[in-house]
Write a protein that holds these residues in place. Structure first.
Motif, mmCIF file in Angstrom:
data_model
loop_
_atom_site.group_PDB
_atom_site.id
_atom_site.type_symbol
_atom_site.label_atom_id
_atom_site.label_comp_id
_atom_site.label_asym_id
_atom_site.label_seq_id
_atom_site.Cartn_x
_atom_site.Cartn_y
_atom_site.Cartn_z
ATOM 1 N N THR A 44 0.860 -1.180 0.000
ATOM 2 C CA THR A 44 0.000 0.000 0.000
ATOM 3 C C THR A 44 0.896 1.228 0.000
ATOM 4 O O THR A 44 1.767 1.365 0.866
ATOM 5 C CB THR A 44 -0.939 0.002 1.219
ATOM 6 O OG1 THR A 44 -1.787 -1.149 1.132
ATOM 7 C CG2 THR A 44 -1.789 1.263 1.245
ATOM 8 N N ILE A 45 0.671 2.085 -0.984
ATOM 9 C CA ILE A 45 1.445 3.323 -1.095
ATOM 10 C C ILE A 45 0.595 4.448 -0.517
ATOM 11 O O ILE A 45 -0.505 4.713 -1.007
ATOM 12 C CB ILE A 45 1.818 3.619 -2.557
ATOM 13 C CG1 ILE A 45 2.576 2.436 -3.174
ATOM 14 C CG2 ILE A 45 2.644 4.905 -2.645
ATOM 15 C CD1 ILE A 45 2.838 2.583 -4.662
ATOM 16 N N PRO A 46 1.087 5.104 0.529
ATOM 17 C CA PRO A 46 0.297 6.190 1.112
ATOM 18 C C PRO A 46 0.204 7.386 0.171
ATOM 19 O O PRO A 46 1.042 7.556 -0.713
ATOM 20 C CB PRO A 46 1.078 6.550 2.384
ATOM 21 C CG PRO A 46 2.475 6.095 2.125
ATOM 22 C CD PRO A 46 2.377 4.920 1.194
ATOM 23 N N ALA A 47 -0.816 8.191 0.347
ATOM 24 C CA ALA A 47 -0.954 9.420 -0.440
ATOM 25 C C ALA A 47 0.337 10.223 -0.310
ATOM 26 O O ALA A 47 0.856 10.409 0.794
ATOM 27 C CB ALA A 47 -2.139 10.234 0.065
ATOM 28 N N GLY A 49 3.220 9.198 -1.269
ATOM 29 C CA GLY A 49 4.358 8.286 -1.151
ATOM 30 C C GLY A 49 4.747 7.661 -2.481
ATOM 31 O O GLY A 49 4.109 7.877 -3.514
ATOM 32 N N SER A 51 6.991 3.943 -4.153
ATOM 33 C CA SER A 51 7.548 2.634 -3.861
ATOM 34 C C SER A 51 8.102 2.019 -5.138
ATOM 35 O O SER A 51 7.598 2.286 -6.231
ATOM 36 C CB SER A 51 6.448 1.735 -3.282
ATOM 37 O OG SER A 51 6.978 0.496 -2.870
ATOM 38 N N HIS A 79 -6.908 7.493 -9.804
ATOM 39 C CA HIS A 79 -6.300 7.364 -8.475
ATOM 40 C C HIS A 79 -5.084 8.262 -8.238
ATOM 41 O O HIS A 79 -4.523 8.249 -7.146
ATOM 42 C CB HIS A 79 -5.883 5.906 -8.233
ATOM 43 C CG HIS A 79 -6.997 4.930 -8.420
ATOM 44 N ND1 HIS A 79 -8.003 4.766 -7.502
ATOM 45 C CD2 HIS A 79 -7.272 4.084 -9.445
ATOM 46 C CE1 HIS A 79 -8.853 3.846 -7.938
ATOM 47 N NE2 HIS A 79 -8.436 3.412 -9.113
ATOM 48 N N ASN A 104 2.201 7.818 -5.617
ATOM 49 C CA ASN A 104 0.791 8.079 -5.362
ATOM 50 C C ASN A 104 0.605 9.577 -5.181
ATOM 51 O O ASN A 104 0.831 10.123 -4.109
ATOM 52 C CB ASN A 104 0.328 7.316 -4.110
ATOM 53 C CG ASN A 104 -1.137 7.505 -3.819
ATOM 54 O OD1 ASN A 104 -1.819 8.291 -4.464
ATOM 55 N ND2 ASN A 104 -1.623 6.787 -2.822
ATOM 56 N N ASP A 107 -5.024 11.514 -3.142
ATOM 57 C CA ASP A 107 -5.261 11.938 -1.764
ATOM 58 C C ASP A 107 -5.669 10.785 -0.843
ATOM 59 O O ASP A 107 -6.043 11.008 0.300
ATOM 60 C CB ASP A 107 -6.307 13.055 -1.715
ATOM 61 C CG ASP A 107 -7.619 12.675 -2.394
ATOM 62 O OD1 ASP A 107 -7.780 11.496 -2.778
ATOM 63 O OD2 ASP A 107 -8.474 13.561 -2.540
ATOM 64 N N GLN A 108 -5.591 9.542 -1.380
ATOM 65 C CA GLN A 108 -5.901 8.367 -0.564
ATOM 66 C C GLN A 108 -4.815 7.317 -0.777
ATOM 67 O O GLN A 108 -4.185 7.267 -1.836
ATOM 68 C CB GLN A 108 -7.255 7.780 -0.960
ATOM 69 C CG GLN A 108 -8.416 8.709 -0.701
ATOM 70 C CD GLN A 108 -9.749 8.071 -1.102
ATOM 71 O OE1 GLN A 108 -9.813 6.908 -1.502
ATOM 72 N NE2 GLN A 108 -10.812 8.841 -0.988
ATOM 73 N N ASP A 109 -4.632 6.468 0.232
ATOM 74 C CA ASP A 109 -3.701 5.348 0.082
ATOM 75 C C ASP A 109 -4.136 4.500 -1.111
ATOM 76 O O ASP A 109 -5.328 4.412 -1.421
ATOM 77 C CB ASP A 109 -3.685 4.484 1.347
ATOM 78 C CG ASP A 109 -3.105 5.210 2.555
ATOM 79 O OD1 ASP A 109 -2.591 6.332 2.400
ATOM 80 O OD2 ASP A 109 -3.184 4.640 3.657
ATOM 81 N N HIS A 111 -3.505 0.606 -2.916
ATOM 82 C CA HIS A 111 -2.934 -0.733 -2.774
ATOM 83 C C HIS A 111 -2.600 -1.314 -4.142
ATOM 84 O O HIS A 111 -3.428 -1.293 -5.052
ATOM 85 C CB HIS A 111 -3.897 -1.657 -2.038
ATOM 86 C CG HIS A 111 -3.310 -3.011 -1.793
ATOM 87 N ND1 HIS A 111 -2.359 -3.245 -0.823
ATOM 88 C CD2 HIS A 111 -3.503 -4.192 -2.419
ATOM 89 C CE1 HIS A 111 -2.015 -4.505 -0.845
ATOM 90 N NE2 HIS A 111 -2.686 -5.112 -1.814
#
Length: 154
Positions: A44-47, A49, A51, A79, A104, A107-109, A111
């Motif tokens: 899960t990549i946070p808003a 963030g 990876s 997204h 990301n 504004d939301q995590d 996955h």
């Protein structure tokens, strides 16, 4: 059409599809996340963030070509998922594991699951230039030294 040779990594899930063109006219081949066995739940990549997402393979690109890594437009629109170094380049002399840097910007995590389509690969010819110091002044053009936004609305 150049052949791009693929070699699975030892911990790859070989049931995950290799990069593939989803339509006859597609310029980009969709590439999928392929997490090692101990991480198959995905990430899960946070808003805000980013990876590095593994693809599970290495590849051999013929000399004279590159593979450009580009975002998928649907993920970007829906997204805010993009690639921070777009387009990324995989050079013909690179033989290491292929990963995709996902950011990301939403504004939301978000996955990413094992097997999800995460980016697209575009195979493109490469022309190398020679960089030399000019023996005289550079030629002038209508644009001249006009920089960012100088040819229209910024």
């Amino acid at each position: 059409m150049p052949d791009i040779q693929i070699e699975w990594l030892d911990d790859a899930d070989q049931s995950v599809a290799l990069p593939s063109y989803e339509t006859l006219g597609a310029a980009g081949a969709d590439v999928r996340a392929n997490f090692p066995a101990d991480a198959r739940d995905g990430v899960t990549i946070p808003a805000g963030g980013r990876s590095l997402i593994p693809t599970g393979f290495r590849m051999e690109i013929p000399e004279g070509y590159e593979v450009q890594v580009r975002p998928r437009s649907g993920l970007a629109l829906k997204h805010g998922i993009t690639l921070p170094n777009t387009p990324g380049t995989i050079d013909s002399d690179y033989r290491g594991p292929v990963g995709v840097i996902i950011m990301n910007a939403g504004d939301q995590d978000f996955h990413i699951a094992h097997g999800d389509r995460i980016a697209q690969f575009v195979v493109a010819p490469v022309v190398q230039g020679r960089f030399v110091v000019a023996g005289k002044e550079l030629s002038d053009t209508a644009r001249g030294q006009g920089g960012f936004g100088s040819t229209g609305r910024a």
